[in-house]
Write an enzyme that holds these catalytic residues in place. Sequence first.
Site, PDB file in Angstrom:
ATOM      1  N   PRO A 178     -13.171   4.873  -3.771  1.00  0.00           N
ATOM      2  CA  PRO A 178     -11.950   4.957  -3.567  1.00  0.00           C
ATOM      3  C   PRO A 178     -10.691   4.552  -3.901  1.00  0.00           C
ATOM      4  O   PRO A 178     -10.600   3.991  -5.276  1.00  0.00           O
ATOM      5  CB  PRO A 178     -12.301   3.499  -2.426  1.00  0.00           C
ATOM      6  CG  PRO A 178     -13.704   2.629  -2.896  1.00  0.00           C
ATOM      7  CD  PRO A 178     -14.147   4.166  -3.685  1.00  0.00           C
ATOM      8  N   ASP A 188     -30.362  -9.867 -10.229  1.00  0.00           N
ATOM      9  CA  ASP A 188     -29.408  -8.701 -11.354  1.00  0.00           C
ATOM     10  C   ASP A 188     -29.781  -7.619 -11.979  1.00  0.00           C
ATOM     11  O   ASP A 188     -30.251  -7.213 -12.960  1.00  0.00           O
ATOM     12  CB  ASP A 188     -28.983  -9.928 -12.750  1.00  0.00           C
ATOM     13  CG  ASP A 188     -27.569  -9.742 -13.325  1.00  0.00           C
ATOM     14  OD1 ASP A 188     -26.950  -8.568 -13.276  1.00  0.00           O
ATOM     15  OD2 ASP A 188     -27.281 -10.359 -14.690  1.00  0.00           O
ATOM     16  N   VAL A 189     -28.537  -7.290 -11.400  1.00  0.00           N
ATOM     17  CA  VAL A 189     -28.701  -5.065 -11.481  1.00  0.00           C
ATOM     18  C   VAL A 189     -28.677  -5.149 -12.826  1.00  0.00           C
ATOM     19  O   VAL A 189     -29.077  -2.919 -13.611  1.00  0.00           O
ATOM     20  CB  VAL A 189     -28.311  -4.356 -10.728  1.00  0.00           C
ATOM     21  CG1 VAL A 189     -27.621  -4.492  -9.088  1.00  0.00           C
ATOM     22  CG2 VAL A 189     -26.667  -4.378 -10.847  1.00  0.00           C
ATOM     23  N   THR A 246     -10.388  -6.884  -2.238  1.00  0.00           N
ATOM     24  CA  THR A 246     -11.347  -7.683  -1.705  1.00  0.00           C
ATOM     25  C   THR A 246     -10.983  -9.246  -3.359  1.00  0.00           C
ATOM     26  O   THR A 246     -10.376  -8.583  -3.593  1.00  0.00           O
ATOM     27  CB  THR A 246     -12.412  -6.586  -2.701  1.00  0.00           C
ATOM     28  OG1 THR A 246     -12.869  -6.090  -4.028  1.00  0.00           O
ATOM     29  CG2 THR A 246     -12.865  -5.740  -1.653  1.00  0.00           C
ATOM     30  N   PHE A 288     -12.409  -7.914  -6.016  1.00  0.00           N
ATOM     31  CA  PHE A 288     -12.420  -7.553  -7.059  1.00  0.00           C
ATOM     32  C   PHE A 288     -11.353  -7.628  -8.579  1.00  0.00           C
ATOM     33  O   PHE A 288     -11.710  -8.095  -9.179  1.00  0.00           O
ATOM     34  CB  PHE A 288     -12.787  -5.625  -6.664  1.00  0.00           C
ATOM     35  CG  PHE A 288     -13.190  -5.154  -8.101  1.00  0.00           C
ATOM     36  CD1 PHE A 288     -13.867  -4.159  -7.913  1.00  0.00           C
ATOM     37  CD2 PHE A 288     -11.765  -4.558  -8.830  1.00  0.00           C
ATOM     38  CE1 PHE A 288     -13.871  -3.564  -9.395  1.00  0.00           C
ATOM     39  CE2 PHE A 288     -11.641  -3.950  -9.903  1.00  0.00           C
ATOM     40  CZ  PHE A 288     -12.876  -3.591  -9.923  1.00  0.00           C
ATOM     41  N   ALA A 348     -24.551  -6.625  -1.614  1.00  0.00           N
ATOM     42  CA  ALA A 348     -24.567  -6.948  -0.302  1.00  0.00           C
ATOM     43  C   ALA A 348     -23.643  -8.361  -0.268  1.00  0.00           C
ATOM     44  O   ALA A 348     -23.018  -8.439   1.310  1.00  0.00           O
ATOM     45  CB  ALA A 348     -25.863  -7.116   0.211  1.00  0.00           C
ATOM     46  N   TYR A 374     -13.706  -0.028 -17.719  1.00  0.00           N
ATOM     47  CA  TYR A 374     -13.669   0.423 -16.618  1.00  0.00           C
ATOM     48  C   TYR A 374     -13.838   1.393 -15.986  1.00  0.00           C
ATOM     49  O   TYR A 374     -14.650   2.716 -15.455  1.00  0.00           O
ATOM     50  CB  TYR A 374     -13.166  -0.677 -15.310  1.00  0.00           C
ATOM     51  CG  TYR A 374     -13.009  -0.240 -14.466  1.00  0.00           C
ATOM     52  CD1 TYR A 374     -14.527  -1.063 -13.594  1.00  0.00           C
ATOM     53  CD2 TYR A 374     -11.891  -0.053 -13.469  1.00  0.00           C
ATOM     54  CE1 TYR A 374     -14.127  -1.057 -12.490  1.00  0.00           C
ATOM     55  CE2 TYR A 374     -12.141   0.687 -12.258  1.00  0.00           C
ATOM     56  CZ  TYR A 374     -13.392   0.368 -11.999  1.00  0.00           C
ATOM     57  OH  TYR A 374     -13.552  -0.316 -10.057  1.00  0.00           O
TER      58      TYR A 374
END
Length: 259
Positions: free
Chosen positions: A184, A61-62, A189, A191, A13, A154
Amino acid sequence: MNPRNKIALVTGATSGIGEATAILLAEAGLDLVLCGRNIQKLEQLKVQLSRLVRVQILSFDVKSKASVNTAFFSLPKDFQDVDVLINSAGNAHGAEPVDTANLDDWDEMIDVNVKGLLYVTKAVLPAMVAKKSGHIVNLGSLAGLETYLNGSVYCATKSAVHTLSDAMRMDLNKHEIKVSCINPGMVKTNFSITRFKGDAEKAAKIYEGVTPLSAKDVAEIIVFAVTRPLHVNIAQLLLLPLGQASISVVNRGQRKEGN
């Protein structure tokens, strides 16, 4: 779905699509649990969005199963009853062929894009199952539907997100839980800067001659998906900028907005 008095948990987020989605969800009236690693940015967002809705923040951290569970179960009980989960946290690292790629880059992408998504989903699901209601939105990618040179791992992780979304939808159908995967294409971004390890010039070349999607463009689609009536589930959606027809077909001489 009537967004009032609903709770949305958003991972990733603090930047990009996750941040844009959090802002639009708040404007739509959903209370928020905002998750990310940048605590300062989370606190700024909380101040900004608390003017509209109730906001809780979680910094973790996920990639860490233990951290995900500790953080989630530290929430007030009413905020653990999540109605909408936006699995937006994700990354790309490196753009090398398989034979020269960095193994740490592979681990980072698999751990965040696949395992992190699963850890967070597993934490929020019990409440959704108990009430037979909920909506999980996974952020996929065009790269999960097509592969490209030097993007092997990726692409594999985003293909996993695509496949997991379909499998989750089947598993959770009996519990009346919606599952959506938003895919998308080119989105501008930070990214690509992360992918190229801070090389802004190399990142900028990705978008040369084409108007990419913005984070807000994608966020608007996510919010549209989660505010559909109860009987409507947008299962898989591919979102592209006008100049992009596929991974490899990009019109870099397209007209600009307003022309």
